[in-house]
Write a protein that holds these residues in place. Structure first.
Motif, mmCIF file in Angstrom:
data_model
loop_
_atom_site.group_PDB
_atom_site.id
_atom_site.type_symbol
_atom_site.label_atom_id
_atom_site.label_comp_id
_atom_site.label_asym_id
_atom_site.label_seq_id
_atom_site.Cartn_x
_atom_site.Cartn_y
_atom_site.Cartn_z
ATOM 1 N N PRO A 124 -2.780 11.387 9.995
ATOM 2 C CA PRO A 124 -1.506 10.677 9.835
ATOM 3 C C PRO A 124 -1.669 9.223 10.257
ATOM 4 C CG PRO A 124 -1.215 12.741 11.040
ATOM 5 C CD PRO A 124 -2.686 12.503 10.948
ATOM 6 N N VAL A 125 -0.806 8.367 9.749
ATOM 7 C CA VAL A 125 -0.905 6.937 10.055
ATOM 8 C C VAL A 125 0.446 6.426 10.549
ATOM 9 C CG1 VAL A 125 -1.364 4.637 9.123
ATOM 10 C CG2 VAL A 125 -2.705 6.593 8.315
ATOM 11 N N PHE A 126 0.407 5.639 11.632
ATOM 12 C CA PHE A 126 1.611 5.011 12.170
ATOM 13 C C PHE A 126 1.390 3.512 12.275
ATOM 14 C CE2 PHE A 126 1.818 9.278 14.188
ATOM 15 C CZ PHE A 126 3.021 9.694 13.647
ATOM 16 N N LEU A 127 2.501 2.784 12.276
ATOM 17 C CA LEU A 127 2.478 1.365 12.605
ATOM 18 C C LEU A 127 2.659 1.211 14.108
ATOM 19 C CD1 LEU A 127 4.771 -0.099 9.789
ATOM 20 C CD2 LEU A 127 2.296 -0.440 10.008
ATOM 21 N N PRO A 128 2.131 0.135 14.702
ATOM 22 C CA PRO A 128 2.322 -0.077 16.140
ATOM 23 C C PRO A 128 3.800 -0.158 16.524
ATOM 24 C CG PRO A 128 0.642 -1.563 15.287
ATOM 25 C CD PRO A 128 1.273 -0.915 14.104
ATOM 26 N N SER A 129 4.644 -0.614 15.607
ATOM 27 C CA SER A 129 6.067 -0.796 15.894
ATOM 28 C C SER A 129 6.897 0.462 15.670
ATOM 29 C CB SER A 129 6.631 -1.931 15.037
ATOM 30 O OG SER A 129 6.439 -1.661 13.644
ATOM 31 N N ASP A 130 6.277 1.546 15.192
ATOM 32 C CA ASP A 130 7.026 2.788 14.975
ATOM 33 C C ASP A 130 7.543 3.328 16.303
ATOM 34 O OD1 ASP A 130 6.722 2.785 12.247
ATOM 35 O OD2 ASP A 130 4.957 4.082 12.253
ATOM 36 N N GLU A 152 -0.018 -4.111 9.756
ATOM 37 C CA GLU A 152 0.554 -4.290 8.417
ATOM 38 C C GLU A 152 -0.492 -4.649 7.371
ATOM 39 O OE1 GLU A 152 1.390 -8.169 10.726
ATOM 40 O OE2 GLU A 152 1.111 -6.026 11.095
ATOM 41 N N PHE A 153 -1.703 -5.036 7.823
ATOM 42 C CA PHE A 153 -2.766 -5.395 6.882
ATOM 43 C C PHE A 153 -3.725 -4.222 6.645
ATOM 44 C CE2 PHE A 153 -1.593 -9.262 9.256
ATOM 45 C CZ PHE A 153 -1.034 -9.985 8.207
#
Length: 212
Positions: A124-130, A152-153
């Motif tokens: 699974p993948v998350f953004l740091p801001s999640d 985001e990149f």
């Protein structure tokens, strides 16, 4: 639109009312053990945390590399002390999945060849801001214990595990492979030595700096 906004406001008010009841219980529950009161408070604080507050930064992540020999990867599996390891092609930015150690040793025990690519499970993948509570819910839904954290990149900031999230509620979970480390050490009058691995929100709590 007004109907939808109204429902959202009602949900937020209800959530805040529940939180207020829990705070009151925490403050007035003299019969509660201090550890329980602390966990209740940590549970409330969890909603103010993001994935970046609990992730393992990329320079601390141990991963298997498809460019290494099978022997090198197996040695890393044995020496790491981790039950799950990312499988990457060269670096953490090119993660192919998550390998569970029991799958590796299961094949070895049966005398079968170990192909790490075939053993790798989707990550699974998350953004740091999640939001951390949202990440916890998704990990539980997917029955996943480890996920990648990407910016985001698409670059990898690190990984987050189910254990990392739970530690924000119950405190540090240590096993026989974890090394003891004090993040904040007093070294003199109004002086401290602080590890670069210290979570920023823990510094704010330790020194009563406030959320900002």
């Amino acid at each position: 639109l007004q109907s939808l906004v109204g429902k959202e406001e009602e949900a937020n008010e209800a959530a805040e009312e529940v939180a207020e009841h829990i705070r009151t219980l925490q403050e007035e529950g003299s019969e509660l053990d201090p550890e329980i009161r602390e966990m209740v408070g940590n549970t409330l604080d969890l909603r103010n945390l993001d994935v970046q507050d609990a992730l393992v930064p990329r320079n601390q992540v141990v991963f298997l590399d498809t460019n290494d020999s099978p022997e090198e990867n197996l040695d890393l599996v044995q020496s790491s002390g981790h039950t799950r390891l990312p499988l990457c092609n060269g670096d953490l930015d090119r993660c192919l999945g998550i390998v569970h150690v029991k799958d590796v040793f299961g094949r070895l025990a049966k005398g079968k060849d170990v192909d790490l690519r075939n053993l790798a499970r989707p990550a699974p993948v998350f953004l740091p801001s999640d939001s951390l509570p949202v990440a916890l819910q998704r990990l539980l839904q997917l029955r996943a214990h480890m996920a990648m954290v990407r910016d985001e990149f698409g670059g990898a900031d690190g990984v987050i595990t189910l254990e990392d999230v739970l530690e924000e509620v119950v405190g540090e979970i240590r096993d026989e492979f974890d090394a003891e480390e004090d993040f904040i050490i007093p070294v003199g009058n109004n002086s401290w030595r602080i590890s670069g691995m210290a979570p920023v929100h823990e510094l704010a709590e330790e020194f009563s700096l406030g959320e900002e």
